[in-house]
Design an enzyme around this catalytic site. Structure first.
Site, PDB file in Angstrom:
ATOM      1  N   ASP A  33      55.553  42.645  45.221  1.00 41.45           N
ATOM      2  CA  ASP A  33      55.329  43.508  43.848  1.00 41.45           C
ATOM      3  C   ASP A  33      53.535  43.007  43.628  1.00 41.45           C
ATOM      4  O   ASP A  33      53.958  42.045  42.797  1.00 41.45           O
ATOM      5  CB  ASP A  33      56.614  43.779  43.178  1.00 41.45           C
ATOM      6  CG  ASP A  33      57.064  44.957  42.641  1.00 41.45           C
ATOM      7  OD1 ASP A  33      56.399  45.947  41.848  1.00 41.45           O
ATOM      8  OD2 ASP A  33      58.247  44.694  40.819  1.00 41.45           O
ATOM      9  N   GLY A  34      53.710  44.285  42.093  1.00 45.56           N
ATOM     10  CA  GLY A  34      52.952  43.785  41.259  1.00 45.56           C
ATOM     11  C   GLY A  34      51.257  44.099  41.799  1.00 45.56           C
ATOM     12  O   GLY A  34      50.323  43.803  39.923  1.00 45.56           O
ATOM     13  N   GLY A  36      49.813  47.032  40.990  1.00 44.20           N
ATOM     14  CA  GLY A  36      49.341  48.056  40.475  1.00 44.20           C
ATOM     15  C   GLY A  36      48.333  47.230  38.959  1.00 44.20           C
ATOM     16  O   GLY A  36      47.518  47.075  38.132  1.00 44.20           O
ATOM     17  N   HIS A  50      45.982  47.045  45.262  1.00 44.23           N
ATOM     18  CA  HIS A  50      46.954  47.210  46.396  1.00 44.23           C
ATOM     19  C   HIS A  50      45.254  46.790  47.462  1.00 44.23           C
ATOM     20  O   HIS A  50      45.312  45.486  48.510  1.00 44.23           O
ATOM     21  CB  HIS A  50      46.683  48.608  46.809  1.00 44.23           C
ATOM     22  CG  HIS A  50      47.333  48.877  46.148  1.00 44.23           C
ATOM     23  ND1 HIS A  50      49.308  48.719  46.135  1.00 44.23           N
ATOM     24  CD2 HIS A  50      47.522  50.271  45.636  1.00 44.23           C
ATOM     25  CE1 HIS A  50      49.538  49.323  45.153  1.00 44.23           C
ATOM     26  NE2 HIS A  50      48.914  50.568  45.135  1.00 44.23           N
ATOM     27  N   SER A  78      57.955  51.985  50.352  1.00 47.98           N
ATOM     28  CA  SER A  78      58.737  52.077  50.918  1.00 47.98           C
ATOM     29  C   SER A  78      59.226  53.267  50.654  1.00 47.98           C
ATOM     30  O   SER A  78      57.878  54.415  50.850  1.00 47.98           O
ATOM     31  CB  SER A  78      60.035  51.596  49.366  1.00 47.98           C
ATOM     32  OG  SER A  78      59.419  53.147  48.477  1.00 47.98           O
ATOM     33  N   ASN A  81      58.185  55.408  47.956  1.00 48.24           N
ATOM     34  CA  ASN A  81      56.346  55.199  47.604  1.00 48.24           C
ATOM     35  C   ASN A  81      55.660  56.632  47.698  1.00 48.24           C
ATOM     36  O   ASN A  81      55.018  56.892  47.168  1.00 48.24           O
ATOM     37  CB  ASN A  81      56.182  54.323  48.293  1.00 48.24           C
ATOM     38  CG  ASN A  81      56.053  52.966  48.018  1.00 48.24           C
ATOM     39  OD1 ASN A  81      56.632  51.775  48.439  1.00 48.24           O
ATOM     40  ND2 ASN A  81      56.191  52.900  46.176  1.00 48.24           N
ATOM     41  N   TRP A  82      56.117  57.634  48.610  1.00 46.93           N
ATOM     42  CA  TRP A  82      56.151  58.776  48.020  1.00 46.93           C
ATOM     43  C   TRP A  82      55.708  59.635  47.339  1.00 46.93           C
ATOM     44  O   TRP A  82      54.223  60.611  46.959  1.00 46.93           O
ATOM     45  CB  TRP A  82      56.500  59.806  49.741  1.00 46.93           C
ATOM     46  CG  TRP A  82      56.641  59.112  50.485  1.00 46.93           C
ATOM     47  CD1 TRP A  82      57.842  59.047  51.635  1.00 46.93           C
ATOM     48  CD2 TRP A  82      55.525  59.129  51.919  1.00 46.93           C
ATOM     49  NE1 TRP A  82      57.232  58.531  52.924  1.00 46.93           N
ATOM     50  CE2 TRP A  82      56.489  58.536  53.325  1.00 46.93           C
ATOM     51  CE3 TRP A  82      54.253  59.758  51.511  1.00 46.93           C
ATOM     52  CZ2 TRP A  82      55.017  58.374  53.772  1.00 46.93           C
ATOM     53  CZ3 TRP A  82      53.362  59.635  53.027  1.00 46.93           C
ATOM     54  CH2 TRP A  82      53.590  58.750  54.383  1.00 46.93           C
ATOM     55  N   ILE A 211      66.819  44.638  43.643  1.00 50.97           N
ATOM     56  CA  ILE A 211      66.477  44.496  45.541  1.00 50.97           C
ATOM     57  C   ILE A 211      65.679  46.183  45.394  1.00 50.97           C
ATOM     58  O   ILE A 211      64.869  45.975  46.895  1.00 50.97           O
ATOM     59  CB  ILE A 211      67.417  44.251  46.064  1.00 50.97           C
ATOM     60  CG1 ILE A 211      67.512  42.975  45.259  1.00 50.97           C
ATOM     61  CG2 ILE A 211      67.374  44.067  47.373  1.00 50.97           C
ATOM     62  CD1 ILE A 211      67.291  42.200  45.819  1.00 50.97           C
ATOM     63  N   SER A 212      64.984  46.343  44.994  1.00 53.97           N
ATOM     64  CA  SER A 212      64.875  48.083  45.410  1.00 53.97           C
ATOM     65  C   SER A 212      64.891  48.605  46.256  1.00 53.97           C
ATOM     66  O   SER A 212      64.004  48.596  46.754  1.00 53.97           O
ATOM     67  CB  SER A 212      63.473  47.730  45.172  1.00 53.97           C
ATOM     68  OG  SER A 212      62.892  47.567  43.601  1.00 53.97           O
TER      69      SER A 212
END
Length: 257
Positions: A33-34, A36, A50, A78, A81-82, A211-212
């Site tokens: 994560d992170g 961006g 990315h 994920s 993420n779309w 946890i996403s």
């Protein structure tokens, strides 16, 4: 570098502790994560984050492999993420193509085997091709498994498993009384990992503490470590520090020691 030479810094300035080479988690899962926010902090476009994150996957893969980790599962994209802007999604779909194109010789040299779990069939053709080629090209490798969760969501995974279990119970392939923890685990996307299906350690970068929708069944008894560093800043030293935190935990699995 030998495993015994790895050092984890529990206090970034002064306090150093040697890692226990006999207590390296077999399966480490990471929510990367992170990217961006890393880019935004540097006044760069999100896609630059990315790209930096992709380069760091190479670094951490080699670090984990040389430490003796058996499985490294990375949450790459994920099912949620779309929802991101099309330009960003398109860039993310190109990343596996670029990653495997540049990193494949090193993966083979490291004896790393690539696996990809998720709804791969829903990915763009070029992304599917890159993933399938990577798995085929490294199929004979016997070292660490680099397992990408790509177009993956844990609730979706569990729904698919439940549907398949129900179908198999109806057609008599399995007995209802046989449905238990082990059977359910076998039906999940991590089933191919066998004894290493459940990660001992889950790490999330960037300071977020959730946890996403990642490996919800599998992390029932995982140790959770949350670090402040954005994924592109997640260095081997931070990874070692996370392993050190894991080694300090008293893992009782509901019992007493």
């Amino acid at each position: 570098m030998k495993l015994e030479e790895y050092v984890v810094f529990t206090n970034k300035k002064t306090d150093a502790q040697q890692l226990d080479p006999t207590n390296i988690p077999n399966h480490v899962a990471i929510i990367m994560d992170g990217n961006g926010r890393w880019a935004k902090k540097r006044l760069m476009p999100r896609i630059a984050g990315h790209k930096a994150g992709m380069e760091n996957v190479k670094t951490i893969t080699k670090t984990a492999s040389r430490m003796g980790v058996k499985v490294l599962t990375l949450y790459a994209f994920s099912t949620e993420n779309w929802k991101r802007p099309n330009d960003e999604v398109n860039f993310l779909m190109q990343l596996p193509v670029d990653f495997f194109d540049t990193f494949m010789p090193e993966l083979i040299a490291e004896n790393v085997r690539v696996k990809v779990m998720g709804n791969i069939q829903e990915l763009p053709e070029k992304t599917q091709k890159a993933a399938n080629n990577a798995m085929a090209d490294t199929a004979d490798n016997t070292g660490m498994i680099l397992n990408f969760a790509l177009n993956y969501g844990s609730r979706d995974e569990i729904q698919q498993a439940v549907k398949q279990i129900a179908k198999d119970a109806v057609n008599g392939t399995i007995e209802v009384d046989a449905i238990g923890d082990a059977l359910i685990s076998d039906y999940l996307m991590t089933g191919f990992l066998g004894e290493y299906a459940d990660p001992e350690l889950l790490i999330r970068t960037s300071g977020e503490e959730r946890i996403s929708n990642f490996l919800l069944w599998q992390i029932a008894y995982s140790e959770l470590v949350f670090v402040d560093e954005f994924w592109p800043d997640f260095t081997p030293a931070v990874f070692e520090r996370s392993i050190g935190a894991y080694q300090k935990r008293n893992r009782r699995f509901g019992g007493l020691k």
